[in-house]
Design a protein around this motif. Structure first.
Motif, PDB file in Angstrom:
ATOM      1  N   TYR A 161      66.506  68.305  27.928  1.00 24.82           N
ATOM      2  CA  TYR A 161      67.964  68.413  28.007  1.00 24.82           C
ATOM      3  C   TYR A 161      68.636  67.045  28.027  1.00 24.82           C
ATOM      4  O   TYR A 161      69.800  66.909  27.699  1.00 24.82           O
ATOM      5  CB  TYR A 161      68.358  69.223  29.247  1.00 24.82           C
ATOM      6  N   ARG A 162      67.876  66.020  28.453  1.00 21.22           N
ATOM      7  CA  ARG A 162      68.413  64.655  28.390  1.00 21.22           C
ATOM      8  C   ARG A 162      68.151  64.043  27.022  1.00 21.22           C
ATOM      9  O   ARG A 162      68.512  62.896  26.769  1.00 21.22           O
ATOM     10  CB  ARG A 162      67.767  63.786  29.471  1.00 21.22           C
ATOM     11  N   LEU A 163      67.483  64.806  26.166  1.00 22.00           N
ATOM     12  CA  LEU A 163      67.123  64.354  24.818  1.00 22.00           C
ATOM     13  C   LEU A 163      66.255  63.107  24.882  1.00 22.00           C
ATOM     14  O   LEU A 163      66.327  62.237  24.023  1.00 22.00           O
ATOM     15  CB  LEU A 163      68.395  64.116  23.977  1.00 22.00           C
ATOM     16  N   ARG A 164      65.409  63.033  25.937  1.00 25.05           N
ATOM     17  CA  ARG A 164      64.536  61.878  26.103  1.00 25.05           C
ATOM     18  C   ARG A 164      63.088  62.190  25.743  1.00 25.05           C
ATOM     19  O   ARG A 164      62.375  61.378  25.190  1.00 25.05           O
ATOM     20  CB  ARG A 164      64.553  61.426  27.582  1.00 25.05           C
ATOM     21  N   ASP A 165      62.635  63.394  26.143  1.00 25.58           N
ATOM     22  CA  ASP A 165      61.238  63.766  25.970  1.00 25.58           C
ATOM     23  C   ASP A 165      61.238  65.170  25.360  1.00 25.58           C
ATOM     24  O   ASP A 165      61.563  66.139  26.027  1.00 25.58           O
ATOM     25  CB  ASP A 165      60.542  63.753  27.341  1.00 25.58           C
ATOM     26  N   LEU A 166      60.925  65.238  24.080  1.00 26.96           N
ATOM     27  CA  LEU A 166      61.088  66.505  23.380  1.00 26.96           C
ATOM     28  C   LEU A 166      59.789  67.299  23.277  1.00 26.96           C
ATOM     29  O   LEU A 166      59.661  68.188  22.442  1.00 26.96           O
ATOM     30  CB  LEU A 166      61.677  66.255  21.987  1.00 26.96           C
ATOM     31  N   ALA A 167      58.813  66.992  24.154  1.00 27.72           N
ATOM     32  CA  ALA A 167      57.519  67.671  24.071  1.00 27.72           C
ATOM     33  C   ALA A 167      57.658  69.186  24.200  1.00 27.72           C
ATOM     34  O   ALA A 167      56.979  69.941  23.516  1.00 27.72           O
ATOM     35  CB  ALA A 167      56.581  67.138  25.153  1.00 27.72           C
ATOM     36  N   VAL A 168      58.549  69.622  25.071  1.00 33.11           N
ATOM     37  CA  VAL A 168      58.723  71.057  25.280  1.00 33.11           C
ATOM     38  C   VAL A 168      59.283  71.702  24.016  1.00 33.11           C
ATOM     39  O   VAL A 168      58.834  72.767  23.593  1.00 33.11           O
ATOM     40  CB  VAL A 168      59.671  71.327  26.469  1.00 33.11           C
ATOM     41  N   LEU A 169      60.245  71.016  23.410  1.00 31.66           N
ATOM     42  CA  LEU A 169      60.842  71.522  22.173  1.00 31.66           C
ATOM     43  C   LEU A 169      59.780  71.630  21.088  1.00 31.66           C
ATOM     44  O   LEU A 169      59.723  72.620  20.341  1.00 31.66           O
ATOM     45  CB  LEU A 169      61.966  70.579  21.733  1.00 31.66           C
ATOM     46  N   GLU A 170      58.912  70.616  21.053  1.00 33.25           N
ATOM     47  CA  GLU A 170      57.828  70.581  20.079  1.00 33.25           C
ATOM     48  C   GLU A 170      56.950  71.828  20.228  1.00 33.25           C
ATOM     49  O   GLU A 170      56.677  72.528  19.257  1.00 33.25           O
ATOM     50  CB  GLU A 170      56.998  69.329  20.374  1.00 33.25           C
ATOM     51  N   LEU A 171      56.553  72.093  21.470  1.00 33.01           N
ATOM     52  CA  LEU A 171      55.688  73.241  21.752  1.00 33.01           C
ATOM     53  C   LEU A 171      56.396  74.547  21.402  1.00 33.01           C
ATOM     54  O   LEU A 171      55.814  75.449  20.806  1.00 33.01           O
ATOM     55  CB  LEU A 171      55.304  73.227  23.229  1.00 33.01           C
ATOM     56  N   MET A 172      57.696  74.631  21.777  1.00 32.52           N
ATOM     57  CA  MET A 172      58.452  75.863  21.541  1.00 32.52           C
ATOM     58  C   MET A 172      58.588  76.141  20.055  1.00 32.52           C
ATOM     59  O   MET A 172      58.426  77.280  19.606  1.00 32.52           O
ATOM     60  CB  MET A 172      59.845  75.772  22.178  1.00 32.52           C
ATOM     61  N   LEU A 173      58.894  75.093  19.276  1.00 32.91           N
ATOM     62  CA  LEU A 173      59.073  75.281  17.840  1.00 32.91           C
ATOM     63  C   LEU A 173      57.768  75.699  17.180  1.00 32.91           C
ATOM     64  O   LEU A 173      57.741  76.613  16.349  1.00 32.91           O
ATOM     65  CB  LEU A 173      59.603  73.990  17.204  1.00 32.91           C
ATOM     66  N   ALA A 174      56.671  75.047  17.594  1.00 36.50           N
ATOM     67  CA  ALA A 174      55.371  75.391  17.014  1.00 36.50           C
ATOM     68  C   ALA A 174      55.001  76.827  17.375  1.00 36.50           C
ATOM     69  O   ALA A 174      54.536  77.591  16.522  1.00 36.50           O
ATOM     70  CB  ALA A 174      54.309  74.415  17.522  1.00 36.50           C
ATOM     71  N   ALA A 175      55.238  77.207  18.637  1.00 40.30           N
ATOM     72  CA  ALA A 175      54.906  78.563  19.081  1.00 40.30           C
ATOM     73  C   ALA A 175      55.759  79.587  18.345  1.00 40.30           C
ATOM     74  O   ALA A 175      55.270  80.624  17.899  1.00 40.30           O
ATOM     75  CB  ALA A 175      55.116  78.691  20.582  1.00 40.30           C
ATOM     76  N   LEU A 176      57.051  79.266  18.203  1.00 39.59           N
ATOM     77  CA  LEU A 176      57.984  80.181  17.538  1.00 39.59           C
ATOM     78  C   LEU A 176      57.565  80.410  16.088  1.00 39.59           C
ATOM     79  O   LEU A 176      57.500  81.541  15.610  1.00 39.59           O
ATOM     80  CB  LEU A 176      59.395  79.588  17.609  1.00 39.59           C
ATOM     81  N   ALA A 177      57.257  79.304  15.394  1.00 35.01           N
ATOM     82  CA  ALA A 177      56.879  79.409  13.984  1.00 35.01           C
ATOM     83  C   ALA A 177      55.596  80.218  13.828  1.00 35.01           C
ATOM     84  O   ALA A 177      55.532  81.137  13.006  1.00 35.01           O
ATOM     85  CB  ALA A 177      56.700  78.010  13.389  1.00 35.01           C
ATOM     86  N   SER A 178      54.581  79.901  14.651  1.00 35.14           N
ATOM     87  CA  SER A 178      53.308  80.608  14.487  1.00 35.14           C
ATOM     88  C   SER A 178      53.432  82.068  14.904  1.00 35.14           C
ATOM     89  O   SER A 178      52.842  82.948  14.285  1.00 35.14           O
ATOM     90  CB  SER A 178      52.195  79.912  15.271  1.00 35.14           C
ATOM     91  N   ALA A 179      54.241  82.335  15.950  1.00 33.35           N
ATOM     92  CA  ALA A 179      54.409  83.721  16.384  1.00 33.35           C
ATOM     93  C   ALA A 179      55.170  84.534  15.340  1.00 33.35           C
ATOM     94  O   ALA A 179      54.850  85.700  15.102  1.00 33.35           O
ATOM     95  CB  ALA A 179      55.120  83.777  17.725  1.00 33.35           C
ATOM     96  N   ALA A 180      56.178  83.910  14.699  1.00 38.02           N
ATOM     97  CA  ALA A 180      56.946  84.621  13.674  1.00 38.02           C
ATOM     98  C   ALA A 180      56.037  85.026  12.524  1.00 38.02           C
ATOM     99  O   ALA A 180      56.085  86.157  12.036  1.00 38.02           O
ATOM    100  CB  ALA A 180      58.092  83.744  13.169  1.00 38.02           C
ATOM    101  N   ILE A 181      55.179  84.093  12.095  1.00 38.65           N
ATOM    102  CA  ILE A 181      54.217  84.394  11.025  1.00 38.65           C
ATOM    103  C   ILE A 181      53.225  85.448  11.512  1.00 38.65           C
ATOM    104  O   ILE A 181      52.896  86.393  10.785  1.00 38.65           O
ATOM    105  CB  ILE A 181      53.457  83.109  10.598  1.00 38.65           C
TER     106      ILE A 181
END
Lengths: 152, 182
Positions: B32-52
Motif C-alpha cells: 500500500y506504500r508502493l514500496r514492496d510489491l511482493a504481495v502484489l506479485e504473488l496475487m497476480l501470479a495466483a490470479l492468472a494461474s487460477a483463472a487458467i
C-alpha cells in the motif's frame, strides 16, 4: 491452491473461519437473529475451520523449518518507526484494523482469498471492484500513517 | 474427506504464504506504500494461474457452479475500501493472520482474531438494515464477466493472465531491485 479448492466445490477463505466463529457466538447470544442462522449458518463450518487450522500448521512448519519461529508480540520491522514501542498500541491498532476487515468482508461477501482471488479467477465482476477498493482504501491509509516519522 | 482436503489445502497455503513473507507487517503495508510489491506479485501470479486453472476445470466438466461470492458492485467496492484501510492499519488480512500465528505472533492470535470476530459480529448485527441497501448497489445477480459480455471464458481468462503478466513485467519487476536492496 485456489484452483484445487474450487475443484472440490469450495472457495478458500480467510474471513469465513472467523465468520463461522462469530456465527457460533452470534447464535449463542442471539439465537433468533437470521444472519447467524441462515446466512453464515453451520453449512461450511468444518471445511473453513479445518482449512484455517491448516494454514496455521503449514506456516508453523515453514517457520520451524526455516528457523524463524519465535513467540513475539510485535511486528519485526516497519512498525516502531511509526507507532513507537508500545505493545498496547500495536494490539489496539491490530484489533481495530482486523475489525474493519472483518466487517468489510461481510459487506463485500468475501476477503482477499475468497473474493479477490477465487472470485477473480472465475471472473466475477465484483472481485475486480473489490481489488480496486482495497487499493483505494489501503494506499491513502498507509501513506497517512507512514507520513509521521520518528518515535513519538 | 471434509477433514483431509481442507487441512491439506490449508497446510500448503500456509507454508507458501509463510515462505513468501506474508506474515510480515512491513511486507503487507509495503504494497500500500508502493514500496514492496511482493504481495502484489504473488496475487497476480495466483490470479492468472487460477483463472487458467478454472477454465481447464470447466473444460473437464468439473466445477460448473463454483461457490464464490457475487456481491453487488457497490457493496464490493465499499467493502474493498474498508477492507484495504483495515489491512493497511493491521498489516494482515483475514487469511494471513494464521500465517503470523504459525510464526509465533501473539498480536495476530489475540488482537487480530478477536478483532475479526468483533467485526464479523458487528456486521451480523447491522445485517438486517444494511444488507438490503447494499444489495441494491448494482446487483447483477450470480454472473461472471464472460456471461455478461458474451465472450468465451477462456478468452477472458487468457486476457486476465496477459494483463497480470504485463503488470508484473512492467510495474513490479522494475521496482524489485530497490525493494530487495532495502
Amino acid at each position: 491452491m485456489i484452483t484445487a479448492s474450487l475443484a472440490l466445490g469450495h472457495r478458500l477463505s480467510g474471513a469465513a473461519a472467523y465468520q463461522q466463529l462469530a456465527g457460533a457466538a452470534g447464535r449463542a447470544v442471539a439465537p433468533a437473529a437470521p444472519y447467524w442462522r441462515h446466512v453464515v449458518g453451520p453449512r461450511s463450518w468444518s471445511w473453513d475451520l479445518w482449512a484455517w487450522l491448516g494454514v496455521g500448521l503449514g506456516a508453523a512448519a515453514s517457520a520451524v523449518a526455516s528457523g524463524t519461529f519465535r513467540i513475539r508480540t510485535m511486528p519485526d520491522a516497519g512498525w516502531e518507526e511509526v507507532y513507537g514501542p508500545s505493545v498496547a498500541r500495536r494490539w489496539a491498532v491490530a484489533f481495530v484494523g482486523a475489525a474493519l476487515t472483518g466487517f468489510a468482508a461481510g459487506v463485500a461477501g468475501g476477503c482477499t482469498a475468497s473474493l479477490a482471488m477465487s472470485g477473480g479467477a472465475v471472473l466475477v465482476p465484483g472481485a475486480f471492484l473489490f481489488m480496486a477498493g482495497m487499493f483505494t482504501g489501503g494506499i491513502p491509509t498507509a501513506l497517512l500513517v507512514h507520513r509521521r516519522r520518528g518515535p513519538r | 474427506m471434509t477433514v483431509v482436503y481442507p487441512l491439506a489445502i490449508g497446510l500448503t497455503f500456509g507454508w507458501l504464504l509463510h515462505k513468501a513473507g506474508l506474515a510480515r507487517y512491513d511486507r503487507i503495508v509495503g504494497v500500500y506504500r508502493l514500496r514492496d510489491l511482493a504481495v502484489l506479485e504473488l496475487m497476480l501470479a495466483a490470479l492468472a494461474s487460477a483463472a487458467i486453472g478454472v477454465v481447464g476445470l470447466g473444460a473437464l466438466g468439473v466445477a460448473d457452479a463454483v461457490p464464490v461470492p457475487t456481491p453487488a458492485l457497490g457493496a464490493a467496492l465499499i467493502g474493498g475500501v474498508v477492507f484495504g484501510a483495515g489491512m493497511a492499519l493491521s498489516g494482515f488480512c483475514p487469511g494471513t493472520i494464521m500465517v503470523g500465528v504459525g510464526e509465533g505472533r501473539l498480536d495476530n492470535l489475540v488482537a487480530g482474531s478477536l478483532g475479526l470476530i468483533a467485526g464479523a459480529l458487528a456486521y451480523g448485527a447491522a445485517w438486517p438494515t444494511l444488507a438490503p441497501r447494499l444489495a441494491r448497489l448494482g446487483d447483477l445477480g450470480v454472473t461472471t464477466l464472460p456471461r455478461l459480455l458474451g465472450v468465451a471464458p477462456w478468452l477472458l481468462a487468457l486476457l486476465l493472465a496477459e494483463v497480470a503478466a504485463g503488470v508484473l513485467y512492467l510495474v513490479v519487476r522494475p521496482r524489485r531491485g530497490a525493494a530487495d536492496a532495502s
